[in-house]
Design an enzyme around this catalytic site. Structure first.
Site, PDB file in Angstrom:
ATOM      1  N   THR A  29      -7.415  -1.664   4.416  1.00 48.24           N
ATOM      2  CA  THR A  29      -8.330  -0.555   4.664  1.00 48.24           C
ATOM      3  C   THR A  29      -8.321   0.335   3.430  1.00 48.24           C
ATOM      4  O   THR A  29      -7.269   0.599   2.843  1.00 48.24           O
ATOM      5  CB  THR A  29      -7.936   0.258   5.919  1.00 48.24           C
ATOM      6  N   HIS A  30      -9.525   0.721   3.002  1.00 50.28           N
ATOM      7  CA  HIS A  30      -9.650   1.541   1.788  1.00 50.28           C
ATOM      8  C   HIS A  30     -10.521   2.752   2.095  1.00 50.28           C
ATOM      9  O   HIS A  30     -11.589   2.600   2.713  1.00 50.28           O
ATOM     10  CB  HIS A  30     -10.286   0.708   0.664  1.00 50.28           C
TER      11      HIS A  30
HETATM   12  C1  GRF Z   1      -5.339   5.634   4.259  1.00 50.57           C
HETATM   13  O1  GRF Z   1      -6.505   6.431   4.126  1.00 50.57           O
HETATM   14  C2  GRF Z   1      -5.483   4.387   3.428  1.00 50.57           C
HETATM   15  O2  GRF Z   1      -6.792   3.884   3.370  1.00 50.57           O
HETATM   16  C3  GRF Z   1      -5.084   4.904   2.073  1.00 50.57           C
HETATM   17  O3  GRF Z   1      -3.986   5.770   2.318  1.00 50.57           O
HETATM   18  C4  GRF Z   1      -4.132   6.310   3.637  1.00 50.57           C
HETATM   19  C5  GRF Z   1      -2.871   5.980   4.391  1.00 50.57           C
HETATM   20  O4  GRF Z   1      -2.847   6.779   5.500  1.00 50.57           O
HETATM   21  N1  GRF Z   1      -4.695   3.817   1.201  1.00 50.57           N
HETATM   22  P1  GRF Z   1      -1.727   6.503   6.653  1.00 50.57           P
HETATM   23  O5  GRF Z   1      -0.393   6.254   5.944  1.00 50.57           O
HETATM   24  O6  GRF Z   1      -2.174   5.288   7.431  1.00 50.57           O
HETATM   25  O7  GRF Z   1      -1.738   7.767   7.466  1.00 50.57           O
END
Ligand code: GRF
Length: 200
Positions: A107-108
């Site tokens: 997820t990005h």
């Molecule tokens: C997420 O938005 C992910 O896409 C990015 O860092 C964030 C991580 O958030 N790489 P979490 O640790 O899942 O709260």
């Protein structure tokens, strides 16, 4: 489907996946969590949910290839059907990808191919876009370059800073990740060229 989650941070995406366990018909179960950071909040979330959590800290390995192998071994122990990178802030070597593809989702927090890399939120804000969002994609050997599975648009507000924008993105991102992991778990995914289609 058996899902292993890799996370480096607070784990709000992991939390959303764990909460989905209770949804009837979700079709996926987080069976293990692996982090590169001993103090990642995601590890506490996993343990509180009774999910085994493993730290594979680069500091414990002589070099990066050894860490990559250690991470792949730790993931393989859980016999994953799907590997989900949820806020995992390391680039995984081709050997790792080769071992689990095409079953690795990432997820990005931007609308790829715009703003790839570790600062997608900051870069979108700096560029002055009015709409950004989040992307769930299959991981290939590039960085944020794999076939896209799902995206959600998120507005950028005039008074946004990186934190406020990232928080708004994460609300959409958590929902998109849970929905996409569930669909891939239940229906599978196939890739034709660069287009990934969920469902057999
Ligand atoms: C997420 O938005 C992910 O896409 C990015 O860092 C964030 C991580 O958030 N790489 P979490 O640790 O899942 O709260």
């Amino acid at each position: 489907a058996r899902v292993v989650v890799l996370a480096s941070g607070g784990g709000s995406n992991l939390a959303a996946l764990l909460a989905a366990h209770d949804e009837p018909g979700f079709g996926a179960r987080v069976v293990g969590v692996v982090s590169d950071r001993p103090r990642a909040g995601a590890l506490d979330l996993a343990r509180d949910a009774g999910v085994p959590a493993v730290v594979v800290d680069p500091a414990d390995f002589p070099d990066r290839p050894a860490w990559n192998r250690g991470t792949a071994d730790a993931v393989a122990v859980f016999r994953p059907d799907l590997v989900v990178l949820a806020g995992f802030m390391r680039i995984l070597a081709p050997e790792f990808v080769g071992r689990f593809e095409p079953r690795i989702l990432n997820t990005h927090p931007a609308l790829l191919p715009s703003f790839p890399g570790a600062h997608g939120v900051r870069d979108a804000l700096a560029h002055g876009v009015k709409v950004t969002g989040c992307t769930v994609h299959l991981v290939d050997t590039g960085v944020d370059t794999g076939p896209i599975l799902a995206q959600a648009a998120v507005p950028v507000l005039d008074d946004d800073d990186e934190a406020s924008l990232h928080e708004r993105i994460k609300v959409a991102e958590r929902a998109l990740l849970v929905e996409t992991v569930g669909r891939v778990a239940r229906e599978g995914v196939h890739v034709v060229g660069r287009r990934a289609v969920v469902g057999a």
